[in-house]
Design a protein around this motif. Structure first.
Motif, PDB file in Angstrom:
ATOM      1  N   GLY A 199      -8.779  71.411 -60.738  1.00  8.64           N
ATOM      2  CA  GLY A 199      -9.486  70.188 -60.933  1.00  8.64           C
ATOM      3  C   GLY A 199      -8.700  69.025 -60.435  1.00  8.64           C
ATOM      4  O   GLY A 199      -7.600  69.131 -59.827  1.00  8.64           O
ATOM      5  N   LYS A 200      -8.971  67.912 -60.666  1.00  9.65           N
ATOM      6  CA  LYS A 200      -8.776  66.803 -60.361  1.00  9.65           C
ATOM      7  C   LYS A 200      -7.300  66.191 -60.877  1.00  9.65           C
ATOM      8  O   LYS A 200      -6.647  65.649 -59.976  1.00  9.65           O
ATOM      9  N   TRP A 201      -6.851  66.822 -61.981  1.00  8.83           N
ATOM     10  CA  TRP A 201      -5.528  66.432 -62.236  1.00  8.83           C
ATOM     11  C   TRP A 201      -4.488  67.563 -62.168  1.00  8.83           C
ATOM     12  O   TRP A 201      -3.308  67.291 -62.704  1.00  8.83           O
ATOM     13  N   ASP A 204      -6.944  69.925 -68.172  1.00  9.96           N
ATOM     14  CA  ASP A 204      -7.897  70.035 -67.198  1.00  9.96           C
ATOM     15  C   ASP A 204      -9.217  70.676 -67.705  1.00  9.96           C
ATOM     16  O   ASP A 204     -10.180  70.318 -67.165  1.00  9.96           O
ATOM     17  N   ARG A 220     -11.537  67.697 -68.872  1.00  5.66           N
ATOM     18  CA  ARG A 220     -11.655  66.872 -67.942  1.00  5.66           C
ATOM     19  C   ARG A 220     -13.328  66.795 -67.526  1.00  5.66           C
ATOM     20  O   ARG A 220     -13.365  67.993 -67.141  1.00  5.66           O
ATOM     21  N   GLU A 226     -15.159  65.817 -65.077  1.00  9.15           N
ATOM     22  CA  GLU A 226     -15.360  66.129 -64.027  1.00  9.15           C
ATOM     23  C   GLU A 226     -15.111  67.529 -63.518  1.00  9.15           C
ATOM     24  O   GLU A 226     -15.566  68.016 -62.392  1.00  9.15           O
ATOM     25  N   ASN A 227     -14.393  68.197 -64.518  1.00  8.70           N
ATOM     26  CA  ASN A 227     -13.890  69.569 -64.127  1.00  8.70           C
ATOM     27  C   ASN A 227     -14.975  70.757 -64.780  1.00  8.70           C
ATOM     28  O   ASN A 227     -14.951  71.734 -64.452  1.00  8.70           O
ATOM     29  N   LEU A 270     -17.433  72.181 -62.401  1.00 10.84           N
ATOM     30  CA  LEU A 270     -16.713  72.618 -61.051  1.00 10.84           C
ATOM     31  C   LEU A 270     -16.970  73.934 -60.943  1.00 10.84           C
ATOM     32  O   LEU A 270     -16.873  74.805 -61.700  1.00 10.84           O
ATOM     33  N   ASN A 277     -16.540  55.694 -64.656  1.00  8.32           N
ATOM     34  CA  ASN A 277     -16.228  55.511 -63.055  1.00  8.32           C
ATOM     35  C   ASN A 277     -16.547  54.127 -62.848  1.00  8.32           C
ATOM     36  O   ASN A 277     -16.443  53.635 -61.694  1.00  8.32           O
TER      37      ASN A 277
END
Length: 586
Positions: free
Chosen positions: A246-248, A259, A262, A264-265, A268, A409
């Motif tokens: 993911g993003k991190w 991770d 998060r 946003e994950n 995913l 965000n």
């Protein structure tokens, strides 16, 4: 349904459209604000799908908003108290301050009502494809079973409503918890055969069906069936996340636990641990987004800590909150959760290799420094310097930053916790549920193997079969599922298992006086065990054995003039109870 306005003078259960003024039939006549009346909507697949969308949105009540349903589950537990309402004696059948121990009763029945509308109407039309019909019906059964599972583990015996109510009904009866479990078990056994193997975010799949069915089987003491249902999840299209993603993922200071949580994950495609998760994004239109408030719910009031001058030593607001977020101490963690849960035999938690308690993932209060210009303690680590000790604990405890860090965000930060996705079910819990089923069957080596699957991912020391107890399993659930599981409900489930099996001196006959839930709370939660000081609004910290179940709202009981809804033992009105119904008539 959202466009349908029903005139109601007084409701017993908001969801069921019960009224006291049964003689006035005007309230039965809908006033459509548009052409979206039920008879116009539920005429094809799209109409029924629209109702499923409403049911999926209803799940947000569990995980979104300040002091939401799942958050409240941690207060009457071994892990925390409610910083603002730590005294459970104020939660009475008529109390206006039962947040949300009484206020969730009506909304849950409203969510069940939506499922019942679909279940009752689905045969009103001719379906070209029975598979489509069965898939839609299966999801409605899932939602109804999910909420009844929550009801019977929060309120015990409650009325079972299994069909759409089209008129006034004032003769509800209480059904036994066991009868309701049997009914939702049967429904889910059918439903899992028709749920899709894969689906988009928010949509319950076959995996989510079998995960829920595992819990129901456990609650019903059908341990072999629980194992079989969990097997179907574990052997399905899921795997624990053990590598960075993911993003991190490129941040070498972080780890897979960071991770995994998060937001946003969570949904995913790369995240193979997600069984069912909700979606919430800041860019969504008004009405389609809702902050989780994880920081407000599970972080301390650190920003209000005074310095030696007696003034607030932290600038409020300040850029510090972009990193730490802003807590309200709504759920105040016990020292057991903060420290002892992670330690070795001497409670040396600082040396734990467990990534879930790694320094990079947690914030300890002593790491925070005063930052107010002119403070006599500027740039020093904050200290407990209150002139008096009232309300201090909600401002001073360590917390899992990897769970509460959720910056918005948007251009302007939402410090209490911004928008983001949330887990409903994930595979780590499935392993722990199966481990519990093995434990009840005394298959301790298999139980240890499942627990070790979860511990290995966190780099925690593996355990042996001799270490497996029900307390250890719930220790592991605390380490893995804090701020995520319905903690109180799962403890109540185990309490009923022990009572039904007559283990350790527990019995169903006196579960409101003696239970595993209460004994564990008083053994592990130092805040209930040794209450000190005066808390918010001059409250003391208090919980009693009868708080295993929450009070049925008195308004519901009073308005049910032609039937009998029981009150839970320990609350006023329980002396008028009658035996609950032991079977559910179709």
């Amino acid at each position: 349904m959202r466009h349908l306005k029903i005139k109601i003078t007084r409701i017993i259960l908001t969801v069921t459209m019960l009224v006291q003024a049964a003689c006035n039939k005007e309230w039965l006549e809908p006033e459509p604000l548009s052409f979206f009346a039920p008879g116009n909507v539920y005429v094809n697949e799209a109409g029924f799908e629209s109702l499923l969308v409403t049911m999926r949105k209803s799940l947000k009540a569990e995980f979104y908003g300040q002091f939401n349903y799942s958050t409240a589950e941690f207060a009457p537990s071994d892990l925390a108290i409610a910083g603002y309402v730590p005294d459970f004696s104020i939660n009475t059948p008529t109390s206006s301050d039962r947040v949300p121990y009484g206020t969730m009763f009506d909304p849950i029945y409203r969510y069940i009502k939506n499922a019942n509308v679909l279940i009752s109407r689905i045969d009103d039309i001719e379906w070209k494809d029975e598979k489509v019909k069965n898939r839609i019906l299966a999801e409605a059964y899932w939602h109804r079973a999910y909420w009844y599972y929550r009801l019977v583990h929060s309120y015990g015996d409650v009325p079972f409503i299994g069909k759409e109510l089209t008129g006034a009904k004032l003769d509800f009866q209480t059904h036994s918890r066991w009868a309701i479990l049997e009914k939702i078990k049967t429904d889910m056994e059918w439903a899992v055969e028709w749920l899709s193997v894969t689906a988009g975010p928010r949509i319950p799949t076959k995996g989510a069906g079998n995960h829920l069915l595992t819990k129901i089987y456990l609650a019903n003491t059908e341990f072999d069936k629980a194992i079989a249902a969990a097997n179907k999840v574990i052997e399905g299209p899921y795997n624990l996340m053990t590598a960075r993603f993911g993003k991190w993922a490129a941040d070498a200071e972080r780890n897979v636990i960071w991770d995994l949580h998060r937001h946003e994950n969570i949904n995913l495609a790369q995240n193979t641990e997600t069984i069912l998760a909700l979606v919430d994004r800041w860019e969504a239109p008004d009405g389609a987004r809702q902050n989780q408030n994880l920081a407000a719910n599970f972080m301390p009031h650190y920003w209000d800590v005074p310095d030696k001058s007696g003034s607030r030593g932290i600038v409020y607001p300040s850029p510090m909150m972009d990193t730490l977020m802003r807590g309200q101490g709504i759920i105040t963690a016990s020292r057991f959760y903060q420290f002892k849960l992670w330690g070795d035999a001497t409670y040396n938690w600082k040396n734990t290799p467990d990534l879930r308690r790694a320094d990079i993932n947690w914030i300890d209060m002593a790491e925070i420094k005063y930052n107010r210009p002119g403070s006599p303690n500027l740039n020093e680590r904050i200290q407990q310097l209150w002139p008096n000790k009232s309300d201090t604990t909600i401002r001073w405890f360590s917390w899992p930053h990897y769970l509460t860090y959720n910056p918005s965000n948007q251009a302007e930060s939402t410090w209490s916790g911004g928008n983001g996705d949330a887990y409903v079910f994930r595979l780590a819990e499935t392993y722990l549920l199966r481990a519990e089923a093995y434990y009840w069957k005394n298959q301790l080596a298999l139980a240890a193997a499942d627990i070790n699957k979860v511990r290995a991912r966190s780099k925690a020391p593996l355990i042996t079969a001799s270490e497996v107890t029900i307390d250890y399993i719930f220790d592991e659930r605390a380490r893995e599922l804090y701020a995520e599981e319905p903690r109180h409900s799962e403890m109540v489930r185990v309490s009923n298992i022990m009572a039904k099996l007559n283990l350790n001196g527990y019995s169903l006959n006196n579960i409101s006086q003696k239970s595993w839930w209460y004994d564990r709370v008083m053994q592990y939660n130092d805040l209930y065990k040794k209450p000190t000081g005066t808390w918010w609004r001059s409250q003391t910290v208090s919980i009693k054995p009868y708080n295993i179940y929450w009070a049925i709202p008195q308004s519901v009981i009073t308005a049910n003039t032609l039937g009998k809804i029981n009150q839970n033992i320990g609350y006023q009105g329980a002396e008028n109870n009658v035996p609950p119904l032991q079977a559910i008539e179709e």
